[in-house]
Design an enzyme around this catalytic site. Structure first.
Site, short mmCIF file in Angstrom:
data_model
loop_
_atom_site.label_atom_id
_atom_site.label_comp_id
_atom_site.label_asym_id
_atom_site.label_seq_id
_atom_site.Cartn_x
_atom_site.Cartn_y
_atom_site.Cartn_z
N LEU A 147 -23.22 57.31 -79.51
CA LEU A 147 -22.80 57.27 -80.79
C LEU A 147 -23.02 56.20 -81.36
O LEU A 147 -23.00 55.69 -82.66
CB LEU A 147 -21.32 57.47 -80.85
CG LEU A 147 -20.62 58.73 -80.24
CD1 LEU A 147 -19.20 58.85 -80.27
CD2 LEU A 147 -21.00 59.75 -81.35
N ASN A 148 -23.86 55.20 -80.81
CA ASN A 148 -24.38 53.92 -80.91
C ASN A 148 -23.11 53.03 -80.74
O ASN A 148 -22.86 52.56 -79.69
CB ASN A 148 -24.65 53.68 -82.51
CG ASN A 148 -25.52 52.49 -82.80
OD1 ASN A 148 -26.47 51.81 -81.90
ND2 ASN A 148 -25.44 51.48 -83.81
N ARG A 160 -32.50 62.75 -81.33
CA ARG A 160 -32.03 61.60 -81.96
C ARG A 160 -31.64 61.82 -83.29
O ARG A 160 -32.21 62.64 -84.02
CB ARG A 160 -33.18 60.40 -81.94
CG ARG A 160 -32.85 59.04 -82.57
CD ARG A 160 -31.82 58.24 -81.80
NE ARG A 160 -32.16 56.60 -82.40
CZ ARG A 160 -30.75 56.00 -82.18
NH1 ARG A 160 -29.73 56.24 -81.63
NH2 ARG A 160 -30.79 54.64 -82.52
N GLY A 171 -26.72 49.21 -75.30
CA GLY A 171 -27.41 48.70 -76.50
C GLY A 171 -28.57 48.04 -76.35
O GLY A 171 -29.56 48.67 -75.50
N SER A 207 -34.63 53.34 -80.92
CA SER A 207 -33.31 53.02 -80.29
C SER A 207 -33.71 52.33 -78.96
O SER A 207 -35.15 52.24 -78.46
CB SER A 207 -33.11 54.54 -79.59
OG SER A 207 -32.22 54.45 -78.62
N SER A 208 -32.77 51.79 -78.07
CA SER A 208 -33.11 51.02 -76.72
C SER A 208 -32.95 52.01 -75.69
O SER A 208 -33.13 51.72 -74.34
CB SER A 208 -32.19 49.93 -76.82
OG SER A 208 -32.63 48.71 -77.78
N THR A 216 -23.29 53.48 -75.25
CA THR A 216 -23.99 54.64 -74.90
C THR A 216 -23.48 55.34 -73.57
O THR A 216 -22.67 54.38 -73.06
CB THR A 216 -25.54 54.29 -74.72
OG1 THR A 216 -25.69 53.49 -75.80
CG2 THR A 216 -26.42 55.61 -74.74
#
Length: 584
Positions: free
Chosen positions: A412-413, A112, A486, A464-465, A393
């Site tokens: 990259l989000n 991450r 997300g 993060s998810s 993602t």
């Protein structure tokens, strides 16, 4: 005293025989319900690769055919997505990988992104202490220190069987020769081309030819090449991990970020290291779920939700019925409330994982649940324990001919991350800094509320998810699965596993099935449009649930592989994207 005569016995006996005959006749007339026929996806005997792009899946499959293992293939697929899927796959990002080796050994790696050393807890707030719009989402200050290359080299060193130069060669050729643009991809490039120009202050590879003002239009099927990225990958293949974190590539990256006003330095890059972590393991009925630990919230939340659902007969409730939707929604509501308070980077926080995923804690959390009405999120806070991501993602799943399995999610989000494109290196940079709690209690781009556990601190990994997951059944490898999406990642993975475990679906059916999502706040249940009956939605509304139907893309694009009883592999590639399963 009752006297039973022989005559009475005979009459009673005759009646018994008569009733028995009626039952037998009735049962013969009843039509036997045939077992539901499962519609299978891509089937293969020994190897399966499922990813967001056909090019990446084929490159991974070829690595396996040439004798490589799942870990060699995952590096090839990950790097190929950098080329063919810049929407989410990029050297400028990071991710998580969960694995299960053929001998049953399990593990996970965290690569991450991290906050730069120059980051501060209030760096996105104005003088009044309010978040500055888009500062954590677009441009140079949104970028976290990238971890992808560190992760790939760590995986190669510990688990790989091929040299990195050999793994990267087909990826380099893909960048040189190009790939065909799909309709989905074309639409995304056209949508974001003006944003790319605005954020970068000039044209970039993915905006030229895609804007309305361009004379020569790029169309579906046209090939797009990235020779600059090919050169970057070649330097990495030649010089190793140090090329990205200390070499020419590192210097070009830092110079670019500094020129645009960012704060990532060479020291930030040199200090970055991927971390091996122990997976989160939990059980649900007869399956074992192996998930990613913090700073991913996926493994913990998944384990919590399964524990809350376990006492109920989900199979009896039926797939996507009012009762099953209620159960899943209420369990999700409580798990996401806990997520916002307890979870963050484990190197900076003490997280009560064992308590959070325990049966006793799950039971306490569900005491306020009732089938009669919704539990308002305003009445749900985090639980009490003694002592105490992106829509954009990408995920891929691989099982190799040796019996190794991997689930990897990288990001990259946001879409194309920060929108900053490093034209001298050929890739986008992430906007992962938005996954921190910019201000406790304020939602991020996905509406997720954060607390102090996820506040910004130098060198800290943001929560993060992402939920790469491997599932065992009866002690054997059964499934590898994950998705982008997300904040919806966790719920999409959950429902896909339930679809197979409780509702007897195949892998392709399970990933294609309609999905819904709830994340505590905002207090709304999101449904895929035109996928749920009006009667079901009305019934839920009458019980107090706020309903919203939104584009199916936000609910992820699940990719998974299922091991069938005879050992055959079934690949499930989500219908919602260009995802492709390739197997042999």
């Amino acid at each position: 005293m009752i006297k039973i005569t022989l005559t009475t016995f005979k009459i009673t006996n005759h009646w018994f025989l008569f009733l028995l005959l009626l039952i037998l006749v009735s049962s013969c007339k009843t039509e036997q319900k045939a077992p539901r026929e499962i519609q299978r996806g891509k089937l293969a005997d020994s190897i399966m690769v499922v990813s967001a792009r056909e090019e990446a899946s084929r490159i991974g499959a070829e690595i396996l055919k040439n004798g490589g293992n799942a870990f060699d293939a995952l590096i090839a697929v990950d790097m190929a997505l950098n080329v063919a899927y810049p929407f989410a796959g990029s050297l400028g990002g990071g991710g998580f990988m969960v694995y299960r080796k053929a001998n049953g050994e399990i593990g996970s790696i965290d690569y991450r992104e991290k906050a730069p050393m120059g980051a501060t807890h209030d760096m996105y707030l104005d003088k009044e202490g309010n978040p500055i719009d888009s500062l954590s989402r677009q441009g140079p200050l949104a970028v976290g220190v990238p971890g992808s290359i560190s992760g790939m080299f760590a995986i190669n060193e510990k688990l790989g069987s091929m040299p990195m130069s050999e793994i990267l060669e087909p990826v380099i050729q893909l960048a040189k020769n190009g790939y065909a643009i799909t309709e989905n991809q074309l639409n995304r490039f056209q949508k974001y081309a003006p944003v790319f120009d605005q954020v970068n202050g000039k044209e970039v590879l993915y905006s030229i030819g895609f804007r309305e003002s361009d004379t020569l239009k790029i169309e579906t099927g046209n090939f797009i090449k990235n020779p600059v990225l090919a050169e970057t990958l070649q330097r990495i293949a030649d010089n190793g991990k140090s090329e990205f974190y200390e070499g020419e590539t590192a210097q070009l990256l830092v110079d670019f970020i500094e020129a645009h006003g960012g704060i990532i330095t060479l020291e930030d890059l040199k200090n970055y290291e991927a971390v091996w972590r122990n997976p989160i393991t939990s059980t649900y009925k007869n399956i074992k779920v192996i998930g990613m630990p913090p700073p991913s919230s996926g493994g913990v939340c998944l384990a919590q939700i399964f524990k809350m659902l376990e006492p109920y007969d989900m199979q009896e409730f039926g797939h996507n019925t009012v009762k099953s939707i209620q159960m899943i929604t209420e369990a999700e509501r409580r798990a996401y409330a806990d997520r916002s308070f307890f979870l963050g980077d484990p190197d900076f926080n003490d997280i009560p994982i064992d308590s959070l995923i325990s049966k006793a804690y799950a039971s306490r959390r569900m005491q306020s649940f009732s089938f009669d009405k919704a539990t308002p999120s305003a009445e749900i806070n985090h639980g009490v324990i003694s002592g105490y991501e992106s829509m954009e993602t990408t995920h891929f799943s691989i099982i190799d001919q040796y019996g190794n399995a991997v689930a990897l999610t990288t990001t990259l989000n946001g879409a194309y991350g920060s929108k900053l494109y490093v034209d001298e290196l050929g890739f986008f940079l992430n906007n992962e800094m938005d996954d921190f709690s910019v201000k406790p209690g304020e939602p991020n781009m996905f509406g997720l509320i954060g607390a102090a556990a996820n506040k910004i601190e130098p060198q800290k990994r943001m929560l993060s998810s992402m939920t790469p997951t491997i599932v065992e059944k009866d002690g054997k490898l059964w499934m590898t699965v994950g998705t982008p999406g997300g904040s919806t990642i966790i719920t999409s993975v959950l429902q896909t596993i339930l679809n197979v475990a409780d509702y007897n679906m195949g892998m392709q059916e399970a990933v294609d099935a309609p999905r819904f999502h709830h994340q505590w706040l905002p207090d709304v249940v999101i449904f895929e449009p035109d996928a749920f009956g009006e009667e079901i939605l009305n019934s839920l509304q009458n019980k107090g649930y706020e309903i919203r139907q939104e584009n199916s893309v936000i609910l992820g694009k699940v990719d998974g592989v299922l091991v069938l009883p005879d050992g055959t592999l079934e690949g499930g590639a989500d219908r919602r994207g260009d995802d492709t399963a390739v197997g042999f």
